[in-house]
Structures are given as structure tokens and as C-alpha cells.
Design a protein around this motif. Structure first.
Motif, PDB file in Angstrom:
ATOM      1  N   LEU A   3      78.864  52.486 104.090  1.00  0.00           N
ATOM      2  CA  LEU A   3      79.637  53.609 103.161  1.00  0.00           C
ATOM      3  C   LEU A   3      79.304  55.018 103.599  1.00  0.00           C
ATOM      4  O   LEU A   3      78.335  55.243 103.478  1.00  0.00           O
ATOM      5  CB  LEU A   3      79.408  53.245 101.641  1.00  0.00           C
ATOM      6  N   LYS A   4      80.292  55.629 104.361  1.00  0.00           N
ATOM      7  CA  LYS A   4      80.053  56.778 104.992  1.00  0.00           C
ATOM      8  C   LYS A   4      80.119  57.872 104.081  1.00  0.00           C
ATOM      9  O   LYS A   4      80.191  59.289 104.409  1.00  0.00           O
ATOM     10  CB  LYS A   4      80.571  56.997 106.321  1.00  0.00           C
ATOM     11  N   GLN A   5      80.529  57.799 102.801  1.00  0.00           N
ATOM     12  CA  GLN A   5      80.606  58.629 101.891  1.00  0.00           C
ATOM     13  C   GLN A   5      79.625  58.883 100.900  1.00  0.00           C
ATOM     14  O   GLN A   5      79.158  57.886 100.470  1.00  0.00           O
ATOM     15  CB  GLN A   5      82.121  58.689 101.303  1.00  0.00           C
ATOM     16  N   SER A   6      79.268  59.924 100.434  1.00  0.00           N
ATOM     17  CA  SER A   6      78.257  59.749  99.472  1.00  0.00           C
ATOM     18  C   SER A   6      78.682  59.481  98.097  1.00  0.00           C
ATOM     19  O   SER A   6      79.595  60.156  97.419  1.00  0.00           O
ATOM     20  CB  SER A   6      77.597  61.594  99.330  1.00  0.00           C
TER      21      SER A   6
ATOM     22  N   THR C  42      75.344  45.862 102.124  1.00  0.00           N
ATOM     23  CA  THR C  42      74.864  47.504 101.861  1.00  0.00           C
ATOM     24  C   THR C  42      75.210  47.693 100.445  1.00  0.00           C
ATOM     25  O   THR C  42      74.431  48.660  99.900  1.00  0.00           O
ATOM     26  CB  THR C  42      75.617  48.215 102.951  1.00  0.00           C
ATOM     27  N   ARG C  46      72.725  49.644  97.775  1.00  0.00           N
ATOM     28  CA  ARG C  46      73.013  51.084  97.139  1.00  0.00           C
ATOM     29  C   ARG C  46      72.985  50.860  95.797  1.00  0.00           C
ATOM     30  O   ARG C  46      72.742  51.800  94.984  1.00  0.00           O
ATOM     31  CB  ARG C  46      74.394  51.470  97.826  1.00  0.00           C
TER      32      ARG C  46
END
Lengths: 562, 340, 320
Positions: A3-6, C42, C46
Motif C-alpha cells: 500500500l503505497k499511500q499513508s 501486508t 498494517r
């Protein structure tokens, strides 16, 4: 899948009703009040005749004063052609040749960029007037310097720097391996230039042309000083507003000016939508001798003619500051300097104060708004972004008269604080602040924010330890740009000058009008000196912080923003 | 939350407000400073003397009297400045009639002749601005032109592109010239001469001081000149001479007035008083090259030459009455060449 | 169990990224979440770290329900895939960053930081800036930063994916060593099955948002629960037996013989990989790969007929 967005639990639409929302509302509100409202005000005034809606002012303008529009477009067109040509040559010289003296070229370009726009007119008269140093003393010519030819010459020479920086930015960003591939496949240098390099630089060239065109349309000083009889819309707007104070008519004239500018604006936004301001991708370094021989020498000739011309121009001004009576008595004197100190010091200090204030505010506002606007794609935020972009592209007189109309009713005492002038400058340059903020923000690894949280820091720590420091370059760029702009602008704010808010550029404008060479030269020199100093100092500060390779982008973007 | 950002913005705001407050030091605090609209030479030195004498600071904006009138009309009753110094009396008259000025009969004005004062007390004449011609002798020699001696000379075709004048709708001094010519030669011949001159003028400048400056620079041969500007140009060493046309020149009244609604009426009145005092008049004559209206003030050496010129003072009432008519016609006939 | 994930659900718009995921992790255990792209590993990580809120389910750590806690209040520390080192701070300041939120005085923090840098094999690198470090060095700094705050659970998000092959293998060992030395419970996300097998105490294989098998590496490798696992972990040959059933067999469990019992086939290719040699056998449409030790060299020739056999226990029955 990463997931490349914060995706911190506190972002993504979680609109907490707290200090940050209030802040956002305030800033967005500022944009609406100080940009949208004045624009509406001026448009409104132009179509109100005795309280009723009427387009008769426009009709009068288009029927009776068509020459004005024609002249403006004529000048705009030719200035664009010449300025972009010179700019292209300069850009090619710096990025695609191995000639020496690039620093000199860049220095001269920066100088031109920083100098107030109508200073050219001053030196034009000094050098090329009827009694000019060059035309009369040296060459013994007898000619009429006033008219379209002078205007086009001085405007294009002044705007060439803007074009140069924009095109340079794009040329630098072109992936050299594309050109190398072209050579590799057997294309000659001409073909590569025409089929690969220039098409890739198309975006920069077109943007440069658009911006130069608008600037030319908005320039009222140059045509006024050296145009003689040749009248353009911008000058007419100025005269109508300042001379007879017929604001509604001036509003109509300025609005007419905006029409071509607005089209350009839409095209500009479309073009800029994709292109980042600061590109961080590393480009393969290229062979510096990739231009065809004939082109190289042509470029060489053009660039150095330009540099020499500019050197002469500014040389005249600096000399004029110390010459007793230009054209008559060339003895050295400090008289003008002393007069400045005696009578204009106030205005100088005020200019610097306003410039600092505007720079600080724009820097801070730009960075904060970038944070808010960059994250959301709501209709509201896009509207705010669009509105914030408007003044950047609107002609100075339009925006200046708009402020006059919108805020005229405020008590004189309040206007005497210079608040309007500072606000005018802030909101004209805000969009650059936002853009650089957004650009820098976009390059910040979103996982950095997560890392702060992961380690135990809250939102405060995120801002203080990561976002803040990393946004500093954006703040600095905005600061430098706004300071320089406020220090050297006249176009918008001349309408806002009151006895208590005289700035040095306005004084200089008066002096040139009165023909006082000594006074105008010394004021011009001081303005340029101050602006240069701040520019160089803060740029040095900025470059120290930035990662290598991006200085070129920075210089180009600052150039573009002017 | 975004506390730090709020803090940053607040700090920025504080700094800007602080700077504005710093700038507010320029605002009129009770009794200590005044704002002035002015169109006069030598004002820096004059005002400096005033400040030295009274301690009141002067903030001025240099603006032609015609522009002041326009602004007043557009102001919607809002006060724009405390006082008005110099310029063309015609604008003052109009402004007085339209209710922008505060009537004030200064005790210092007692000695000043009535023809230099507004009957209603709206304004008081400071000095007479004589109008002459500033002629560049180098240009004349080069172009083989004779020295102009009369107003009629200015209409001669040999001076094409060599004459410069200001837009009378903006410059009070130049309006006085137009008025003067019409009165001098009569309606027909007056406008005819103006037409002929129009042929010789490449364009009309905005500032009254611009034509003589352009003549000094050699851009044109002849500039219609408010005498005080020309005097300085000659002193600076430009190759120019001052010529008073033989038929006589207008001696326009350059007045001073109080603006209605002045924030610091007391200080503004002090200003007017000072300007009309013997001391104030002498200061002005030293720096502004205009002969003062107060008879007991000493006329300095360099202005004595004015005494020889044939100066015609236009009727202050008439010059005001005819303003609109004359300017409208002027605008119609000659407006195209104006920088306006 | 030290860390318990109870029926976690997470939806992104229309897609269900994680479905009813439950997992127990023992104290001091290194457990890998292994699976292909998009399997939800992932996302799960998270959620444990607090960067995503689960739509359903709970996370309990050391007896405490931490589901609602934001990342800054969770006793977890993450090693990010991009390392997320602060570019504007020195290495040392990066490492000790988290200590200031634990009110550790500066002096103490500095010396702890230096000690930690030594532990991860970067003695004296404290004064450098991040851009002066190589990929492997940055990795170690990220580790140091995570370990120094003594988290209850260490979360690693594909930390080795940006390194080249050799370095990856070496760093694998380093991570394992440090994890053992500190006795830290760790959750490791990766798509590289060799990595997962090599450094974990247990492996949880994920597919489509669910865990399909959890167990010790040998279990997951040798006794695959289903076809997906069998195929994903290591390489598998799918064979059809006489009775029609389908089985999966790893290449190293395949025996080739010139005659005797077994499936018939023809050798058609060979790949020498250093430690092993893989023989490719065509069994009438299906290709079977057989691994033999490298030194056995050229046992067969292309075109030769062979017989394929294997031990019953080494075959995983596929029930589709």
C-alpha cells in the motif's frame, strides 16, 4: 502488493472538527475573499451602467477602440515570437552545448528576471532615445524611437529570461537516453534536434509562449514610456483608472484584456496538470555537443548578443545612478544617492517591509494549503485550487483595479497600513507556494509518517519532525519568489498607493515619467540590488538543503514563476 | 493535531500584523502627522522645513490636480487625505463646489490679495505658477530651426514633432495654458492655434513636468513648461533656455486647501497656516521657483526674472466655470493623442 | 499465546482484502506471513501495526486488546519495506528517534543508539546521513531503530525485497540472529517462500485474504494442506496416478530409474544449477522435474527412457 499511500487511521476523509479544519476554512476563506471577490467586483463594475446591466462599455471598446485590442495583440504576438526564440537559444546554450560562460548567461538571465519590468524603458531612452547614448552620440542616427518597434524590442528582451528558464527546465528533464537512442539508431544531429529534442520540449516551449504572451498583454509601463502614440489596452486601463479615475471603464478595459489571458490560463492548467514542478527523477547525463554545428553557432551568436545587450542595458542604469545629468554632464556624483537617502528612504524601507511580510505569509500559507489541498480531491478543494491559480495568470492591472473596486470602501486609516498591497502580492504568488508545497509533499515517502507514528509520535510529531523540515525547501522557494515579486512589482499595486503606502517601485515609476534620469536610475539600482541580494542569499540557503541534482529544477521553476 | 501548523501560521500572521503595525506607525496618530496630495516641485525640502518648524510629519502622494479631482469624485465621500498642496486652481474650484473641501480662512491669509483666494474660503493661493517654454538649443541648431518667440510660433509647421505638452485634463498647469490661449486669442483663433499645435505634438504626456524634461533630453525641441521645473533643468546644465512667449503667459494660481473630513484637522490647519505664513512663503520661494502670493515675503534673487515676464493671472472663477466645457471639447478634438 | 489475531476483516471498497483471519503467535516466535501479491499479508501486518483499522475482529497483545489503539500507542515497531528512514537526520538520530517519546534522556539515548548500531554491525556510522549508506546498511539502521524501543512485537514488511540476492541471504541470517538474541516476537511478511522457510519458526500461508495453512516450515513444505500450498512452496510436480487421483510431489522426492515400476517418460532437458541438477522428463504431455545432487552429473541422456517413482509419504493428495 504494498500500500503505497499513508493510510493512517486519522486521514482519508476523517474530517475531525478541530483546529485543523478551522485553519483550512480560514485559509480557503482567504482565497475566496481576496481572489474571488475582487474578480467578481471588477467584472460586476464593468457591466453595470447606472445600476443596470449593460454591455455598452464593451461595445464601445470593441467598436470605437478596436485599435487598442489590435495593438495589444500585435505587440503580444511579436514579443512572444522574439522572446521565446531568444529564450530557446539561451536554454539550448546552457543545456545542450559545451560552450563556456554559462554562469554569465545564467547570471544575466536571473538579473533580467529580477529587475522591475519597466526599467528597460528607462535604459531604452538613455541609450536609444532621440538623444540616446548609442543612437545619437555613438552612431549619430536621427530616428524616432517611439512606437511599436521599441516596445517589442524591450518587452521581448525583458521576457526572454522567463522563456529561457521554463524551456531550460524542460530540456533538463528530457531523458537523455532518448536522444542517445536516436543517435544510436543512425539519426544525425539535425534530425535528433528536430524530431526528438524539440518535440519533447514542446511542453516547455508552449508554456513559455503562453506566459510571455500574457505578460506582454499586461505590460502598461513599457508602452507608456516608449510607445509614444502607440496605445495598448493595458496602458489605456491604467490611464483610465489613474487619470480620470473612471473605474468602471477601466474595469471593462481590463476585463477585455483578461479574455485572451483566460484562454491561455485554461490551456496552461491543462498542460501543467501532469507536469510536476520539481522532478526528482534522475536523468542520464548527456553528451553536451548534441546540436548541429550551424545551430550551435547561431545559438552562440544570439545568446551573446542578448547578454551584451542586457549588460549594456543594466550598465547604463547603474551608471545613470552616479552620473550628474545623463546626456549632458557625465561627471561622477553621489547627489542622486544622497537625494534617495533623504527623500525616498522611507519608501525603500517600506518596500522591503512589505516584501518580507508578503514572503513570510505566502511561504507559510502555501505550505499549509498544500497540505490540505494535496490530500483531498473534493470539489471544494479543487475549486479553491483553481481560484488560487487565477491571479498568477491574470494581468496586474486587472487584479490591481479589482482590489481597488473591492476594498475601496474600507476606511482610509486601514488602507494606510499597506495591508491591501501586501495582500495583493501574497495572493498573486500564492499559487506558486501551493504548487511547490504539493510537489515537495508528493515526494515525501508516505511511510515516513507511519514511521513516526510507529515510533510513538503523534500528529504533532509528524509535522514537527518530518513534514516541517522536508517542506522547508518549498517554503524557501515561495519566500524567495514572493519577496522578489513584491519588491519589484508595480503592475497591480500602483492602483493601491496612498500617501502612507508609497513603495519604491511606484516612486521610480513617477521619476521615469517625469524624466528624472538620475533619480530613476538610482532607485532602479537599489531595487535590483536588494532583490538580487535576498535572492542569492536565500537560494544559497535553499541549495544547501536540497538533494543534489535538483538545483536546476529549482532555478527553472523560480524562473517560471516570475 | 495541526497545532504546529496553526502556530506557524499564527506566527506568520503576527509578524505580518506586526509589520503592518510597524507600517501603522505611518498612520496619522492624533496630532502628529498628516497626509497630503501634491503636485509641486521642491516639496521634499519644503515639507522638511515644515516638519522642522512644527514637528508634524508629512506623508504625501505626488499626483496631478486633475487626478485628485477624479479620485475625490470616485471616493464616494470617503476622505482620502488631510490637505492638498499645489496644482491647478481649476481643480480646486471644482472640488470646492462639489463639496470635497473644508472651508478655512487662515489668519495668515489676511495679507494675501483677494484675487488669490477663494471667496468661499475653500482654498488659498500659495503662489503663481508661470508657464514658459523650455527650448533645447542643440536641437534647434541641429534641425536648423528658429527660436520660438510667441505662442503663435508654436503653431508653425516647421516645428512638427518638436513640441510637447501635457494633457490638460490631468495637468492643471496645462489646462491653464489652454484657457489662457482661448482667452488671449478668442474662441475661434484660440482653438485654431491649439489645432495647429496639436499637429506638432507627437503625444501628450501625463505629468506637467514631463515636456520640459523631454526637451532637456533632446527628445523634442520645445516643451511647455511650468516655470519651476525649467529653472532646475537649466541649473542642471541641460542645453536649454527659458522663453516667455511675448503675448504673455498664464500665471496659474497654485493653491492650498483642507480636505473635508481630515483625520487631524488641527494639524492640517497648522499646515495651511504655515504655508501661508511669511516664513513658509519664503521657504517655498526658495525651493519651488514660484512667486509667492504674500506680498511681504521676500522674493529671492533667481525669481526676479519672473517679474519681467508678462504674466496674466486668469480669472479664478471663470477658469473654474469653463473647465468642463473646454476639457470636453479638448478631449473630443485632441484626445486621440493623449496618453489617456 | 502472546499475540492473537481474532477473525480480522478488512474491506477496501468492494474487495475483501482480509477475511476472518485468525492467528495465534507465541511469545518469542518468528512467524512469517507468506503468500503471493494481493493475498492480504501486508494488510494484516498494517492492521497489527495500527495503520489500518479492521472492519471486524480483534487484536490482543499480551492480554491487552489493542484493536482501537493508534500506532503511536501500540507496543509494536515496524521495519518498513522502504525502510522509511528520515532523510534529513543522521543515522544515530534516526535510530534513537523513538526514545524521546519514551522520555529517555538524551545522553542515555545517544549511548543506547551507539550500542545498538554496534549490535547491528554498523559501529561508528552514527554520524553519517542516510544517503551515504548502501541498501544493506539502511536495512540495518531500520532494524536498529525498531529494536531499540523494545517493542513487544516486531513487524517486518518485506524488508529484504529491495536487496540483491546474495545480500538478501546474508541479511536474512542477521535478522534471525537479532530476533533470537533479543527474544522478540516477530511477524514477518514476504512473498519469497525460501525466505519464509529459512528464517521462521512457523509459516502462515495466505491466499485470497485467508490463511490456508499454518505450521513449521517442514510441515508446510512436506505436508502441504492443499494444492495451492504445495504449488506455492517450493516446486511441485502434479501427477495423475493409476486410480485417477492427483498428487503433488516435490522434485527432490522424484526417483528416476532406467527400468522397473513407475510412470514412463522420456528425458528431454537438463539444467545444471550448481547444487542440484534438474532433469526434465516428458510423460506424455506432462513435464516432470526431478532434482538430483549436482555431482551426479550426466546420469541420463536426452531421449533416454526412464521410469518415475516416489515415496507415498512425500506425495500430497490434491482434493480440488
Amino acid at each position: 502488493m504494498a500500500l503505497k499511500q499513508s493510510s493512517s487511521a486519522h486521514s482519508k476523509g476523517a474530517f475531525l472538527p478541530d483546529a485543523s479544519s478551522v485553519l483550512y476554512a480560514l485559509l480557503a476563506g482567504g482565497v475566496l475573499v481576496f481572489i474571488l471577490w475582487p474578480t467578481v467586483a471588477i467584472l460586476k463594475e464593468s457591466v453595470l451602467v447606472d445600476g443596470a446591466f449593460s454591455l455598452e462599455r464593451y461595445r464601445d471598446l470593441l467598436t470605437g477602440n478596436r485599435t487598442l485590442l489590435k495593438n495589444s495583440l500585435f505587440i503580444g504576438w511579436w514579443t512572444t515570437v522574439v522572446a521565446v526564440s531568444i529564450g530557446l537559444c539561451c536554454a539550448l546554450y546552457v543545456t545542450r552545448t559545451s560552450f563556456r560562460g554559462k554562469r554569465a548567461v545564467l547570471g544575466v538571465l536571473l538579473l533580467t528576471l529580477i529587475a522591475p519590468p519597466f526599467v528597460s524603458s528607462l535604459s531604452y531612452i538613455m541609450l536609444f532615445g532621440r538623444r540616446g547614448l548609442v543612437t545619437w552620440r555613438l552612431l549619430g542616427l536621427r530616428w524616432n524611437p517611439y512606437g511599436a518597434h521599441g516596445i517589442v524590442l524591450m518587452e521581448s528582451v525583458g521576457l526572454a529570461a522567463v522563456a529561457a528558464f521554463l524551456i531550460m527546465a524542460v530540456l533538463r528533464g528530457i531523458d537523455r537516453s532518448l536522444e542517445q537512442a536516436s543517435f544510436d539508431l543512425g539519426a544525425g544531429r539535425w534530425e535528433t534536434l528536430l524530431r526528438v529534442t524539440l518535440p519533447l520540449a514542446r511542453l516547455g516551449i508552449v508554456t513559455a509562449a503562453l506566459i510571455v504572451f500574457i505578460r506582454s498583454l499586461s505590460d502598461f509601463g513599457t508602452p507608456m514610456f516608449i510607445g509614444g502614440n502607440y496605445n495598448v489596452l493595458a496602458t489605456q486601463a491604467y490611464m483610465t483608472a489613474m487619470g480620470s479615475f473612471d473605474l468602471p471603464k477601466a474595469a471593462a478595459i481590463s476585463t477585455l484584456l483578461v479574455v485572451p489571458a483566460f484562454f491561455v490560463f485554461l490551456v496552461y492548467r491543462k498542460l501543467m496538470a501532469g507536469a510536476p514542478l520539481f522532478s526528482s527523477k534522475s536523468v542520464a547525463s548527456g553528451e553536451e555537443r548534441s546540436l548541429p554545428g550551424a545551430v550551435r553557432w547561431f545559438v552562440f551568436a544570439v545568446v551573446w548578443s542578448f547578454v551584451l545587450f542586457e549588460a549594456m542595458k543594466y550598465g547604463a542604469i547603474f551608471c545613470g545612478a552616479f552620473v550628474r545629468t545623463w546626456g549632458v554632464d557625465f561627471s561622477f556624483t553621489l547627489h542622486h544617492l544622497k537625494t534617495l537617502q533623504l527623500t525616498k528612504l522611507d519608501s525603500l524601507l517600506r518596500s522591503v517591509r512589505y516584501a518580507f511580510a508578503a514572503a513570510l505569509i505566502t511561504g507559510a500559507m502555501g505550505v499549509v494549503l498544500a497540505r490540505f489541498l494535496g490530500r483531498r480531491a473534493t470539489l471544494f478543494s479543487r475549486a479553491v485550487d483553481f481560484i488560487a491559480d487565477l491571479p498568477f495568470i491574470l494581468p496586474g492591472p486587472f487584479f490591481g483595479i479589482a482590489y481597488l473596486l473591492a476594498f475601496n470602501r474600507l476606511p482610509e486609516a486601514f488602507l494606510g497600513t499597506g495591508f491591501l498591497i501586501v495582500a495583493n502580492c501574497v495572493y498573486r504568488q500564492l499559487s506558486l507556494g501551493i504548487k511547490s508545497g504539493v510537489s515537495v509533499l508528493g515526494q515525501i515517502n508516505p511511510e515516513l509518517e507511519d514511521a513516526v507514528r510507529d515510533q510513538g509520535g503523534g500528529s504533532l510529531a509528524v509535522l514537527r519532525d518530518v513534514i516541517g523540515p522536508l517542506l522547508a525547501p518549498a517554503f524557501l522557494v515561495s519566500f524567495i519568489n514572493t519577496f522578489t515579486f513584491t519588491m519589484t512589482t508595480i503592475g497591480g499595486i500602483i492602483f493601491l498607493i496612498t500617501p502612507y503606502t508609497k513603495v519604491l517601485t511606484a516612486e521610480m515609476f513617477d521619476a521615469i515619467q517625469s524624466g528624472d534620469i538620475g533619480a530613476s536610475s538610482v532607485m532602479a539600482s537599489v531595487i535590483i540590488l536588494v532583490a538580487m541580494t535576498v535572492n542569492v542569499t536565500f537560494s544559497w540557503l535553499l541549495l544547501k538543503r536540497r538533494t543534489k541534482g535538483s538545483e536546476a529544477e529549482y532555478v527553472s521553476s523560480v524562473g517560471a514563476a516570475r | 493535531m495541526r497545532k504546529i501548523m496553526t502556530l506557524v501560521v499564527l506566527v506568520a500572521l503576527a509578524v505580518s500584523v506586526g509589520t503592518a503595525a510597524f507600517a501603522e506607525a505611518d498612520k496619522p496618530l492624533a496630532g502628529r502627522s498628516i497626509s497630503i496630495f501634491t503636485a509641486a516641485t521642491g516639496k521634499d525640502e519644503t515639507f522638511a522645513e515644515f516638519t522642522k518648524d512644527t514637528g508634524i510629519e508629512v506623508h504625501y502622494l505626488e499626483i496631478s490636480s486633475g487626478e485628485v479631482l477624479s479620485r475625490l469624485r470616485a471616493s464616494g465621500g470617503k476622505n482620502l487625505a488631510d490637505a492638498w498642496f499645489g496644482g491647478g486652481v481649476d481643480s480646486y474650484i471644482a472640488a470646492g463646489e462639489e463639496g470635497f473641501l473644508e472651508p478655512y480662512r487662515s489668519p495668515e491669509a489676511e495679507l494675501i490679495p483677494d484675487e488669490y483666494k477663494s471667496p468661499e474660503g475653500y482654498w488659498t493661493g500659495l503662489s503663481l505658477v508661470a508657464v514658459d517654454l523650455i527650448v533645447n538649443t542643440d536641437v534647434l541648431k541641429e534641425k536648423n530651426l528658429p527660436l520660438p518667440k510667441t505662442w503663435l510660433d508654436l503653431g508653425k509647421p516647421e516645428y512638427k514633432d518638436e513640441l510637447m505638452m501635457s494633457n490638460p485634463t490631468i495637468s492643471g498647469t496645462n489646462y491653464a495654458v489652454v484657457f489662457h490661449l482661448i482667452r488671449l486669442f478668442g474662441e475661434e483663433a484660440g482653438w485654431d492655434l491649439l489645432r495647429k499645435m496639436h499637429e506638432n505634438i507627437p503625444f501628450y504626456t501625463k505629468r506637467g513636468a514631463a515636456p520640459p524634461n523631454k526637451a532637456a533630453m533632446g527628445e523634442v525641441a520645445i516643451g511647455i513648461d511650468p516655470y519651476d521645473v525649467g529653472v532646475q533643468l537649466v541649473a542642471q546644465g541641460y542645453p536649454v533656455v527659458s522663453v516667455f512667449p511675448e503675448e504673455g503667459v498664464p500665471g496659474a494660481i497654485s493653491p492650498v486647501a483642507l480636505m473635508k473630513g481630515a483625520k487631524d484637522m488641527e494639524a492640517a490647519k497648522a499646515f495651511v497656516d504655515w504655508c501661508l505664513s511669511k516664513r513658509g512663503q519664503e521657504v517655498q520661494m526658495a525651493y519651488t521657483a514660484k512667486v509667492g502670493t504674500r506680498p511681504d515675503a521676500e522674493v529671492p534673487e533667481y525669481l526676479q526674472g519672473l517679474k519681467n515676464a508678462k504674466i496674466v493671472v486668469p480669472d479664478p472663477v471663470l477658469i473654474g466655470e469653463m473647465r468642463k466645457g473646454i476639457l470636453d471639447r479638448w478631449q473630443q478634438e485632441f484626445g486621440t493623442k493623449a496618453e489617456q | 499465546m502472546y499475540l492473537r489475531l481474532e477473525r480480522l476483516d478488512k474491506k477496501f471498497e468492494a474487495t475483501e482484502a482480509v477475511r476472518e483471519l485468525s492467528l495465534d503467535i507465541e511469545r518469542g516466535e518468528m512467524l512469517s506471513l507468506l503468500g503471493p501479491s494481493g493475498c492480504g499479508k501486508t494488510t494484516t501486518l498494517r492492521m497489527v501495526g495500527g495503520f489500518l483499522r479492521p472492519d471486524g475482529g480483534r487484536i490482543v497483545l499480551d492480554g491487552e486488546d489493542i484493536t482501537a489503539l493508534p500506532p503511536e500507542r501500540r507496543p509494536t515497531a515496524t521495519v518498513f519495506q522502504s525502510y522509511a528512514l528520515f532523510p534529513h537526520m543522521t543515522v544515530l538520530r534516526n535510530v534513537i528517534y523513538g526514545l524521546k517519546f519514551r522520555k529517555i534522556p538524551r545522553e542515555e539515548a545517544l549511548s543506547a543508539g551507539r550500542a545498538m548500531l554496534e549490535k547491528v554491525g554498523l559501529p561508528g556510522a552514527g554520524g553519517k546521513t542516510i544517503d551515504q549508506l548502501s541498501g544493506g546498511e539502511q536495512q540495518r539502521v531500520a532494524l536498529a531503530r525498531a529494536l531499540i524501543v523494545r517493542p513487544k512485537v516486531l513487524l517486518l514488511d518485506e524488508p529484504l525485497s529491495n536487496l540483491d540476492a546474495k545480500l538478501r541471504v546474508r541479511m536474512r541470517g542477521e535478522i534471525r540472529r537479532l530476533q533470537r538474541e533479543f527474544g522478540i516476537t516477530a511477524l514477518y511478511v514476504t512473498h519469497d517462500q525460501e525466505e519464509a522457510l529459512a528464517l521462521s519458526d512457523r509459516v502462515a500461508v495466505m491466499e485470497g485474504g485467508r490463511i490456508v495453512q499454518t505450521g513449521a516450515p517442514q510441515e508446510v513444505y512436506g505436508a502441504a494442506a492443499n494444492g495451492f500450498v504445495a504449488d506455492f512452496i517450493g516446486r511441485s510436480n502434479i501427477l495423475v496416478l493409476e486410480d485417477g487421483s492427483r498428487v503433488a510431489v516435490h522434485p527432490e522426492d522424484i526417483r528416476l530409474s532406467s527400468g522397473g515400476e513407475g510412470i514412463e517418460g522420456v528425458v528431454f532437458d537438463r539444467q545444471f544449477k550448481g547444487a542440484v541438477v534438474t532433469w526434465f522428463v516428458d510423460t506424455g504431455g506432462r513435464t516432470v522435474e526431478a532434482d538430483v545432487p549436482g555431482r551426479s552429473g550426466d546420469a541420463w541422456r536426452t531421449g533416454e527412457r526412464v521410469r518415475i517413482s516416489f515415496e507415498r509419504e512425500s506425495a500430497t493428495i490434491l482434493r480440488e
